[in-house]
Write a protein that holds these residues in place. Structure first.
Motif, PDB file in Angstrom:
ATOM      1  N   GLU A  45       0.832  -1.213   0.000  1.00 23.91           N
ATOM      2  CA  GLU A  45       0.000   0.000   0.000  1.00 23.91           C
ATOM      3  C   GLU A  45       0.864   1.261   0.000  1.00 23.91           C
ATOM      4  N   GLU A  46       1.964   1.224   0.752  1.00 24.95           N
ATOM      5  CA  GLU A  46       2.884   2.367   0.765  1.00 24.95           C
ATOM      6  C   GLU A  46       3.493   2.579  -0.620  1.00 24.95           C
ATOM      7  N   ALA A  47       3.835   1.500  -1.294  1.00 29.67           N
ATOM      8  CA  ALA A  47       4.401   1.604  -2.640  1.00 29.67           C
ATOM      9  C   ALA A  47       3.384   2.217  -3.605  1.00 29.67           C
ATOM     10  N   ALA A  48       2.132   1.758  -3.525  1.00 30.82           N
ATOM     11  CA  ALA A  48       1.081   2.295  -4.401  1.00 30.82           C
ATOM     12  C   ALA A  48       0.867   3.782  -4.141  1.00 30.82           C
ATOM     13  N   SER A  49       0.836   4.156  -2.893  1.00 29.20           N
ATOM     14  CA  SER A  49       0.652   5.559  -2.518  1.00 29.20           C
ATOM     15  C   SER A  49       1.844   6.404  -2.985  1.00 29.20           C
ATOM     16  N   ARG A  50       3.053   5.897  -2.774  1.00 31.24           N
ATOM     17  CA  ARG A  50       4.257   6.627  -3.175  1.00 31.24           C
ATOM     18  C   ARG A  50       4.295   6.853  -4.674  1.00 31.24           C
ATOM     19  N   GLU A  51       3.995   5.825  -5.446  1.00 37.77           N
ATOM     20  CA  GLU A  51       4.024   5.969  -6.906  1.00 37.77           C
ATOM     21  C   GLU A  51       3.000   6.998  -7.379  1.00 37.77           C
ATOM     22  N   SER A  52       1.830   7.029  -6.757  1.00 41.67           N
ATOM     23  CA  SER A  52       0.807   8.008  -7.133  1.00 41.67           C
ATOM     24  C   SER A  52       1.248   9.424  -6.807  1.00 41.67           C
ATOM     25  N   LEU A  53       1.927   9.579  -5.684  1.00 42.77           N
ATOM     26  CA  LEU A  53       2.451  10.891  -5.318  1.00 42.77           C
ATOM     27  C   LEU A  53       3.580  11.308  -6.259  1.00 42.77           C
ATOM     28  N   GLU A  54       4.552  10.421  -6.469  1.00 41.72           N
ATOM     29  CA  GLU A  54       5.713  10.758  -7.298  1.00 41.72           C
ATOM     30  C   GLU A  54       5.326  11.067  -8.745  1.00 41.72           C
ATOM     31  N   GLU A  55       4.512  10.204  -9.338  1.00 37.17           N
ATOM     32  CA  GLU A  55       4.234  10.310 -10.765  1.00 37.17           C
ATOM     33  C   GLU A  55       3.042  11.189 -11.108  1.00 37.17           C
ATOM     34  N   ALA A  56       2.012  11.213 -10.236  1.00 36.19           N
ATOM     35  CA  ALA A  56       0.783  11.950 -10.558  1.00 36.19           C
ATOM     36  C   ALA A  56       0.497  13.112  -9.617  1.00 36.19           C
ATOM     37  N   GLY A  57       1.203  13.187  -8.504  1.00 34.60           N
ATOM     38  CA  GLY A  57       0.988  14.296  -7.579  1.00 34.60           C
ATOM     39  C   GLY A  57      -0.346  14.260  -6.868  1.00 34.60           C
ATOM     40  N   VAL A  58      -0.804  13.054  -6.524  1.00 32.17           N
ATOM     41  CA  VAL A  58      -2.068  12.930  -5.792  1.00 32.17           C
ATOM     42  C   VAL A  58      -1.871  12.132  -4.506  1.00 32.17           C
ATOM     43  N   ILE A  59      -2.706  12.464  -3.531  1.00 36.27           N
ATOM     44  CA  ILE A  59      -2.722  11.785  -2.235  1.00 36.27           C
ATOM     45  C   ILE A  59      -4.153  11.334  -2.001  1.00 36.27           C
ATOM     46  N   GLY A  60      -4.312  10.139  -1.431  1.00 36.06           N
ATOM     47  CA  GLY A  60      -5.667   9.660  -1.190  1.00 36.06           C
ATOM     48  C   GLY A  60      -5.686   8.365  -0.413  1.00 36.06           C
ATOM     49  N   ASN A  61      -6.836   7.714  -0.432  1.00 34.00           N
ATOM     50  CA  ASN A  61      -7.032   6.451   0.264  1.00 34.00           C
ATOM     51  C   ASN A  61      -6.768   5.296  -0.694  1.00 34.00           C
ATOM     52  N   VAL A  62      -5.783   4.484  -0.363  1.00 30.72           N
ATOM     53  CA  VAL A  62      -5.506   3.276  -1.142  1.00 30.72           C
ATOM     54  C   VAL A  62      -6.511   2.223  -0.687  1.00 30.72           C
ATOM     55  N   GLU A  63      -7.269   1.717  -1.643  1.00 26.72           N
ATOM     56  CA  GLU A  63      -8.331   0.764  -1.330  1.00 26.72           C
ATOM     57  C   GLU A  63      -7.905  -0.670  -1.645  1.00 26.72           C
ATOM     58  N   ARG A  64      -8.843  -1.595  -1.470  1.00 22.27           N
ATOM     59  CA  ARG A  64      -8.575  -3.024  -1.645  1.00 22.27           C
ATOM     60  C   ARG A  64      -8.042  -3.333  -3.050  1.00 22.27           C
ATOM     61  N   GLN A  65      -7.027  -4.183  -3.098  1.00 23.02           N
ATOM     62  CA  GLN A  65      -6.349  -4.541  -4.345  1.00 23.02           C
ATOM     63  C   GLN A  65      -7.331  -4.969  -5.428  1.00 23.02           C
ATOM     64  N   LEU A  66      -7.068  -4.518  -6.659  1.00 28.37           N
ATOM     65  CA  LEU A  66      -7.906  -4.870  -7.807  1.00 28.37           C
ATOM     66  C   LEU A  66      -7.500  -6.209  -8.412  1.00 28.37           C
ATOM     67  N   GLY A  67      -6.228  -6.549  -8.286  1.00 30.03           N
ATOM     68  CA  GLY A  67      -5.770  -7.807  -8.852  1.00 30.03           C
ATOM     69  C   GLY A  67      -4.274  -7.800  -9.085  1.00 30.03           C
ATOM     70  N   LYS A  68      -3.813  -8.918  -9.661  1.00 29.95           N
ATOM     71  CA  LYS A  68      -2.392  -9.097  -9.959  1.00 29.95           C
ATOM     72  C   LYS A  68      -2.289  -9.622 -11.384  1.00 29.95           C
ATOM     73  N   TRP A  69      -1.379  -9.039 -12.161  1.00 30.97           N
ATOM     74  CA  TRP A  69      -1.209  -9.398 -13.558  1.00 30.97           C
ATOM     75  C   TRP A  69       0.264  -9.660 -13.857  1.00 30.97           C
ATOM     76  N   ASP A  70       0.534 -10.662 -14.684  1.00 25.50           N
ATOM     77  CA  ASP A  70       1.871 -10.877 -15.217  1.00 25.50           C
ATOM     78  C   ASP A  70       1.871 -10.283 -16.618  1.00 25.50           C
ATOM     79  N   PHE A  71       2.857  -9.447 -16.901  1.00 22.92           N
ATOM     80  CA  PHE A  71       2.909  -8.790 -18.198  1.00 22.92           C
ATOM     81  C   PHE A  71       4.342  -8.682 -18.678  1.00 22.92           C
ATOM     82  N   LEU A  72       4.497  -8.559 -19.981  1.00 22.77           N
ATOM     83  CA  LEU A  72       5.805  -8.427 -20.602  1.00 22.77           C
ATOM     84  C   LEU A  72       6.136  -6.950 -20.727  1.00 22.77           C
ATOM     85  N   SER A  73       7.267  -6.555 -20.176  1.00 22.51           N
ATOM     86  CA  SER A  73       7.731  -5.175 -20.293  1.00 22.51           C
ATOM     87  C   SER A  73       8.164  -4.924 -21.727  1.00 22.51           C
TER      88      SER A  73
END
Length: 179
Positions: free
Chosen positions: A69-97
């Motif tokens: 949750e801290e990582a999700a919040s940090r990334e939103s602050l760093e990249e988008a400049g927003v602060i808020g409530n991190v809610e229940r996980q939406l899911g997990k995906w494996d993807f090719l970079s």
């Protein structure tokens, strides 16, 4: 005032079976009418990639010294400049970079935005814009983020706006920074 510098490097990031773990958020806000009534519509915040060629949701590496949750919040602050409530996980995906040619594990969370900052760490690298859900789905580059958006839409559409509030396990995650 929030003073933060984006984290860089991958030496302290998490891996699962050789796959780099990345965590992201879909920042959203409920639309309100001029009289203050909350509607059943919502908007999501998308950001440009660092090179500006694609639109996506904020995401990045999950560091060893933080909760997911801290990582999700940090990334939103760093990249988008927003602060808020991190809610229940939406899911997990494996993807090719696309840039690295390796598989990653992506975890996505919704974030009900409470504050949009005027200054944030990556403001000179990225553009941010609020969009209607259908516009964001069309514009988003990554299939797995589109699927996460679909999960969020389903979750929010199954609850009336008056009931959409942080769930018990949802949290506003404090961010600590040294300037």
């Amino acid at each position: 005032m929030v003073c933060v510098v984006s984290r860089t490097g991958r030496q302290f990031q998490r891996y699962n079976k050789g796959r780099r773990q990345v965590v992201g958020c879909i920042p959203y806000r409920l639309k309100t009418s001029s009289d203050g009534t909350v509607s059943d519509e919502f908007e999501v915040l998308v950001i440009s990639s660092q090179k500006g060629h694609a639109l996506m949701f904020p995401k990045g590496g999950w560091e060893l010294d933080e909760s997911v949750e801290e990582a999700a919040s940090r990334e939103s602050l760093e990249e988008a400049g927003v602060i808020g409530n991190v809610e229940r996980q939406l899911g997990k995906w494996d993807f090719l970079s696309k840039s690295r040619g390796t598989f990653y594990e992506g975890l996505m969370f919704p974030m009900l935005v409470k504050e949009e900052l005027e200054l944030w760490p990556e403001q000179h690298l990225r553009q941010r814009m609020w969009m209607k859900v259908d516009e964001a789905r069309e514009a988003c580059r990554d299939w797995w983020m589109k699927e996460a958006l679909d999960v969020l839409v389903h979750r929010l559409s199954s609850s009336p706006p008056s009931v959409i509030k942080p769930m018990e396990e949802d949290k506003t995650v404090p961010l600590i920074s040294i300037c």
